[in-house]
Design a protein around this motif. Structure first.
Motif, PDB file in Angstrom:
ATOM      1  N   VAL A  39       4.612 -24.836  11.349  1.00  0.00           N
ATOM      2  CA  VAL A  39       3.300 -25.467  11.496  1.00  0.00           C
ATOM      3  C   VAL A  39       2.850 -26.058  10.165  1.00  0.00           C
ATOM      4  N   ASN A  40       3.106 -25.310   9.091  1.00  0.00           N
ATOM      5  CA  ASN A  40       2.721 -25.749   7.756  1.00  0.00           C
ATOM      6  C   ASN A  40       3.300 -27.116   7.421  1.00  0.00           C
ATOM      7  N   PHE A  41       4.590 -27.301   7.665  1.00  0.00           N
ATOM      8  CA  PHE A  41       5.208 -28.573   7.289  1.00  0.00           C
ATOM      9  C   PHE A  41       4.989 -29.659   8.339  1.00  0.00           C
ATOM     10  N   ALA A  42       4.693 -29.267   9.565  1.00  0.00           N
ATOM     11  CA  ALA A  42       4.260 -30.280  10.532  1.00  0.00           C
ATOM     12  C   ALA A  42       2.940 -30.883  10.079  1.00  0.00           C
ATOM     13  N   ASP A  43       2.034 -30.042   9.570  1.00  0.00           N
ATOM     14  CA  ASP A  43       0.770 -30.528   9.020  1.00  0.00           C
ATOM     15  C   ASP A  43       1.000 -31.546   7.914  1.00  0.00           C
ATOM     16  N   THR A 158      12.186 -20.044   4.766  1.00  0.00           N
ATOM     17  CA  THR A 158      12.342 -21.399   4.213  1.00  0.00           C
ATOM     18  C   THR A 158      12.847 -22.356   5.280  1.00  0.00           C
ATOM     19  N   PHE A 159      13.723 -21.866   6.146  1.00  0.00           N
ATOM     20  CA  PHE A 159      14.263 -22.680   7.238  1.00  0.00           C
ATOM     21  C   PHE A 159      13.158 -23.150   8.173  1.00  0.00           C
ATOM     22  N   GLY A 160      12.055 -22.378   8.223  1.00  0.00           N
ATOM     23  CA  GLY A 160      10.917 -22.800   9.025  1.00  0.00           C
ATOM     24  C   GLY A 160      10.377 -24.154   8.596  1.00  0.00           C
ATOM     25  N   VAL A 161      10.472 -24.447   7.284  1.00  0.00           N
ATOM     26  CA  VAL A 161      10.079 -25.764   6.783  1.00  0.00           C
ATOM     27  C   VAL A 161      10.915 -26.845   7.465  1.00  0.00           C
ATOM     28  N   THR A 162      12.224 -26.637   7.464  1.00  0.00           N
ATOM     29  CA  THR A 162      13.136 -27.606   8.066  1.00  0.00           C
ATOM     30  C   THR A 162      12.899 -27.724   9.566  1.00  0.00           C
ATOM     31  N   LEU A 163      12.764 -26.585  10.245  1.00  0.00           N
ATOM     32  CA  LEU A 163      12.512 -26.617  11.681  1.00  0.00           C
ATOM     33  C   LEU A 163      11.201 -27.334  12.002  1.00  0.00           C
ATOM     34  N   GLY A 164      10.192 -27.137  11.125  1.00  0.00           N
ATOM     35  CA  GLY A 164       8.922 -27.797  11.352  1.00  0.00           C
ATOM     36  C   GLY A 164       9.054 -29.303  11.383  1.00  0.00           C
ATOM     37  N   VAL A 165       9.825 -29.841  10.435  1.00  0.00           N
ATOM     38  CA  VAL A 165      10.008 -31.288  10.394  1.00  0.00           C
ATOM     39  C   VAL A 165      10.945 -31.749  11.506  1.00  0.00           C
ATOM     40  N   MET A 166      12.023 -30.990  11.746  1.00  0.00           N
ATOM     41  CA  MET A 166      12.996 -31.394  12.762  1.00  0.00           C
ATOM     42  C   MET A 166      12.380 -31.422  14.159  1.00  0.00           C
ATOM     43  N   THR A 167      11.506 -30.473  14.439  1.00  0.00           N
ATOM     44  CA  THR A 167      10.881 -30.445  15.764  1.00  0.00           C
ATOM     45  C   THR A 167       9.651 -31.344  15.821  1.00  0.00           C
ATOM     46  N   ALA A 168       8.930 -31.432  14.690  1.00  0.00           N
ATOM     47  CA  ALA A 168       7.689 -32.206  14.698  1.00  0.00           C
ATOM     48  C   ALA A 168       7.939 -33.697  14.600  1.00  0.00           C
ATOM     49  N   ALA A 271      14.141 -44.668  12.837  1.00  0.00           N
ATOM     50  CA  ALA A 271      13.659 -43.953  11.658  1.00  0.00           C
ATOM     51  C   ALA A 271      13.087 -42.592  12.037  1.00  0.00           C
ATOM     52  N   GLY A 272      12.400 -42.521  13.191  1.00  0.00           N
ATOM     53  CA  GLY A 272      11.862 -41.250  13.651  1.00  0.00           C
ATOM     54  C   GLY A 272      12.955 -40.223  13.921  1.00  0.00           C
ATOM     55  N   ARG A 273      14.128 -40.711  14.335  1.00  0.00           N
ATOM     56  CA  ARG A 273      15.261 -39.792  14.545  1.00  0.00           C
ATOM     57  C   ARG A 273      15.998 -39.497  13.245  1.00  0.00           C
ATOM     58  N   LEU A 274      16.188 -40.522  12.412  1.00  0.00           N
ATOM     59  CA  LEU A 274      16.965 -40.353  11.187  1.00  0.00           C
ATOM     60  C   LEU A 274      16.263 -39.474  10.157  1.00  0.00           C
ATOM     61  N   ILE A 275      14.937 -39.396  10.223  1.00  0.00           N
ATOM     62  CA  ILE A 275      14.213 -38.567   9.266  1.00  0.00           C
ATOM     63  C   ILE A 275      14.643 -37.105   9.367  1.00  0.00           C
ATOM     64  N   VAL A 276      15.203 -36.739  10.513  1.00  0.00           N
ATOM     65  CA  VAL A 276      15.646 -35.358  10.717  1.00  0.00           C
ATOM     66  C   VAL A 276      16.910 -35.051   9.912  1.00  0.00           C
ATOM     67  N   LEU A 277      17.720 -36.080   9.594  1.00  0.00           N
ATOM     68  CA  LEU A 277      19.027 -35.857   8.962  1.00  0.00           C
ATOM     69  C   LEU A 277      18.954 -35.050   7.660  1.00  0.00           C
ATOM     70  N   PRO A 278      18.148 -35.452   6.655  1.00  0.00           N
ATOM     71  CA  PRO A 278      18.136 -34.660   5.422  1.00  0.00           C
ATOM     72  C   PRO A 278      17.661 -33.232   5.641  1.00  0.00           C
ATOM     73  N   TRP A 279      16.739 -33.042   6.592  1.00  0.00           N
ATOM     74  CA  TRP A 279      16.284 -31.683   6.879  1.00  0.00           C
ATOM     75  C   TRP A 279      17.399 -30.874   7.539  1.00  0.00           C
ATOM     76  N   ALA A 280      18.202 -31.511   8.376  1.00  0.00           N
ATOM     77  CA  ALA A 280      19.339 -30.817   8.993  1.00  0.00           C
ATOM     78  C   ALA A 280      20.374 -30.432   7.941  1.00  0.00           C
ATOM     79  N   VAL A 281      20.662 -31.366   7.023  1.00  0.00           N
ATOM     80  CA  VAL A 281      21.581 -31.047   5.924  1.00  0.00           C
ATOM     81  C   VAL A 281      21.031 -29.882   5.110  1.00  0.00           C
ATOM     82  N   GLY A 282      19.727 -29.931   4.822  1.00  0.00           N
ATOM     83  CA  GLY A 282      19.109 -28.853   4.070  1.00  0.00           C
ATOM     84  C   GLY A 282      19.180 -27.525   4.796  1.00  0.00           C
ATOM     85  N   ALA A 283      19.030 -27.553   6.121  1.00  0.00           N
ATOM     86  CA  ALA A 283      19.104 -26.310   6.897  1.00  0.00           C
ATOM     87  C   ALA A 283      20.487 -25.683   6.806  1.00  0.00           C
TER      88      ALA A 283
END
Length: 432
Positions: A39-43, A158-168, A271-283
Motif C-alpha cells: 500500500v505504501n508504494f502504491a501511494d 522489502t518485497f512488499g515494495v515491489t509487489l505494491g508497484v507490480m500489482t498497482a 509503458a504501464g506494463r513495462l514499468i513492472v520489469l525493473p521491479w520484477a528484476v528487483g524482486a
C-alpha cells in the motif's frame, strides 16, 4: 577471507530463535507488513503513473512536476528519523496503525479537487506519514526473529515494495486512464483504511524487540549512545550505499513511466506494463540475495561478506547496466538495461536493514534504522527535481543523462558497501 570473517557475532540464543521465529503468528505479522509496504508504494507511485495527466490537467512544466514530487519528501526524512527514535520507546504496532490511518487522510484533499497548492500540501502530509513506514515495518518484522533468521522476513517486507508497484501499476494505470488520476487517489486511500482495520485486529510485536531476548544467558545488554552506533564505518557505509540505491528507486517511482513513453516511444498501455520489469528484476534479486546471504551465514561466513559484499555486487551490476544505456541502440535494448540497472541497483534495502539491525542493539535499533532512512530518503527529495530540470533543459535526452548519473552514484555505493560494511568489527559487545 580471514579467520575473523568466519566468526560471526552471536547475539541471540539459537533455541529461542527457532521457537519464536518459526511460529504462525510471526509469519501472519510478516504477511501483514508485506501488504503494508504494498500500500505504501502504491501511494507513492500514483503521481508517477499519472505524470502526463497531472501535467496536462494543471499545466505544469517538467521542473514544476518534479518539484511537486520532491515535496513528498520535504518532511519524509525528518519524520523517518523522529519516529525511528520514538519506535525505541513506543510499540511499533501503534505507530504503524497511526501511519496507515494518516495515509488515508492525506490522500483525501487532492482526491476531492484543488490545484497545485492542494496537491503539494497533500503530498507533504503523505510524505510525513510514510517516511517512517519502512524502518518501523522492518523493526516490527525483525522483532519476531533472531539475527540468523532475519534475511527472509526482511526480504519479504522489502518485497512488499515491489509487489505494491507490480500489482498497482497496471490497475492504477487503468483507473487513471478510464476514471482520472483523482479516482486513483481514492483507491489507494481505501486500501490504507482496510489495512489499518486488519492490523488493529491481528498486529503484534515480537519478543526480540527487548534486550533480554537478544543477549546470551548471563551477559548484560549493551546500550551504547546513538552516536557510537551512527559513527561506525558499517553504519556510514551502509547508509551511503543505500542512498545511491534509493536514488534509483525514486527515479523508478517518479520518472520511469514518463521516460518509457516520452523518451523511448512506448505506448501508454505498453509503458504501464513495462514499468513492472525493473521491479520484477528487483524482486528476483531481493529473494536471491536473501537466500544467498542466509546460506552463507548459516555456514559461518561473516556479515562483512554475506551482507556487505553481496550487496556491493548488486549495486555494481546495477551501475554497469545504467552506464551501458547510452552505448546501445533501440528502445528494446535500452528498456532491458533500464530494468536491470534500476532493478538490481534498487534492491539494496534488505541488506541495509539487516546489517543495521545486526549492528545496533535492540534499544537503539529503531533510532539507527530511522536515522538511516531519514538520511537515505533525502535522495527522494533531490532526484525528482534534478531529473525534471534535466528534461526541461535537454528534452528526451535528459532522461538518459539521469540514468547515467544514477549509474555513477550506484558505482560509488558499491564501493562504500564493499570497503566499509563489517558489523562483526563495529557492533558493541557485551561486557565480560
Amino acid at each position: 577471507m580471514t579467520a575473523a570473517d568466519t566468526a560471526p557475532r552471536q547475539t541471540e540464543p539459537q533455541s529461542a530463535g527457532r521457537n519464536s521465529g518459526s511460529g504462525a503468528r510471526a509469519w501472519i505479522v510478516t504477511g501483514l507488513l508485506v501488504v503494508f509496504m504494498m500500500v505504501n508504494f502504491a501511494d507513492k507511485s500514483v503521481l508517477g503513473l499519472a505524470a502526463d495527466e497531472i501535467r496536462a490537467d494543471m499545466g505544469l512544466s517538467a521542473t514544476e512536476f518534479g518539484l511537486a514530487n520532491s515535496a513528498f519528501f520535504l518532511l519524509f526524512s525528518v519524520a523517518a528519523g523522529a519516529v525511528g527514535l520514538l519506535a525505541d520507546r513506543v510499540r511499533p504496532k501503534w505507530l504503524l496503525l497511526a501511519m496507515a490511518l494518516l495515509w488515508t487522510v492525506a490522500q483525501t484533499p487532492a482526491a476531492l479537487g484543488g490545484g497545485l497548492a492542494v496537491l503539494i500540501g497533500s503530498r507533504v502530509l503523505l510524505g510525513a506519514a510514510e517516511g517512517p513506514a519502512f524502518p518501523v515495518a522492518q523493526q516490527a518484522a525483525l522483532s519476531w526473529f533472531p539475527n540468523h533468521r532475519r534475511n527472509l522476513p526482511g526480504a519479504l517486507v522489502t518485497f512488499g515494495v515491489t509487489l505494491g508497484v507490480m500489482t498497482a501499476a497496471p490497475g492504477l494505470t487503468w483507473v487513471i486512464h478510464h476514471h482520472g488520476w483523482r479516482a486513483a487517489l481514492w483507491v489507494v486511500a481505501a486500501a490504507g483504511a482496510l489495512w489499518a482495520v486488519l492490523w488493529a485486529v491481528l498486529g503484534a510485536d515480537g519478543k526480540y524487540r527487548t534486550d533480554a531476548a537478544e543477549t546470551l544467558s548471563g551477559e548484560p545488554a549493551v546500550t551504547p549512545a546513538y552516536r557510537r552506533v551512527l559513527g561506525t564505518r558499517t553504519w556510514i557505509g551502509t547508509t551511503a550505499a543505500y542512498f545511491t540505491s534509493y536514488w534509483a528507486v525514486a527515479l523508478m517511482v517518479v520518472w520511469l513511466p514518463s521516460y518509457l513513453r516520452n523518451g523511448l516511444g512506448h505506448s501508454y498501455d505498453a509503458a504501464g506494463r513495462l514499468i513492472v520489469l525493473p521491479w520484477a528484476v528487483g524482486a528476483i534479486a531481493l529473494l536471491a540475495q536473501a537466500a544467498l546471504t542466509g546460506w552463507l551465514m548459516r555456514r559461518g561466513v561473516s556479515s562483512r561478506w554475506a551482507r556487505g559484499r553481496v550487496g556491493a555486487g548488486l549495486l555494481l551490476l546495477g551501475a554497469v547496466s545504467c552506464l551501458a544505456v547510452p552505448l546501445v541502440d533501440g528502445a528494446a535494448a535500452k528498456t532491458a538495461l533500464l530494468a536491470a540497472g534500476f532493478g538490481l541497483g534498487g534492491s539494496f534495502a534488505t541488506v541495509a536493514v539487516t546489517t543495521v539491525a545486526e549492528l545496533a542493539p535492540p534499544a537503539r535499533r529503531g533510532g539507527a534504522l530511522g536515522t538511516m532512512n531519514a538520511t537515505v530518503t533525502t535522495a527522494g527529495l533531490i532526484a525528482p527535481a534534478v531529473v525534471g530540470s534535466l528534461v526541461d533543459s535537454h528534452g528526451a535526452a535528459g532522461y538518459q543523462t539521469a540514468v547515467v548519473l544514477s549509474g555513477g552514484l550506484l558505482l560509488l555505493g558499491a564501493l562504500a558497501a564493499f570497503t566499509l560494511i563489517d558489523p562483526g568489527r563495529d557492533a558493541p559487545r557485551p561486557s565480560v
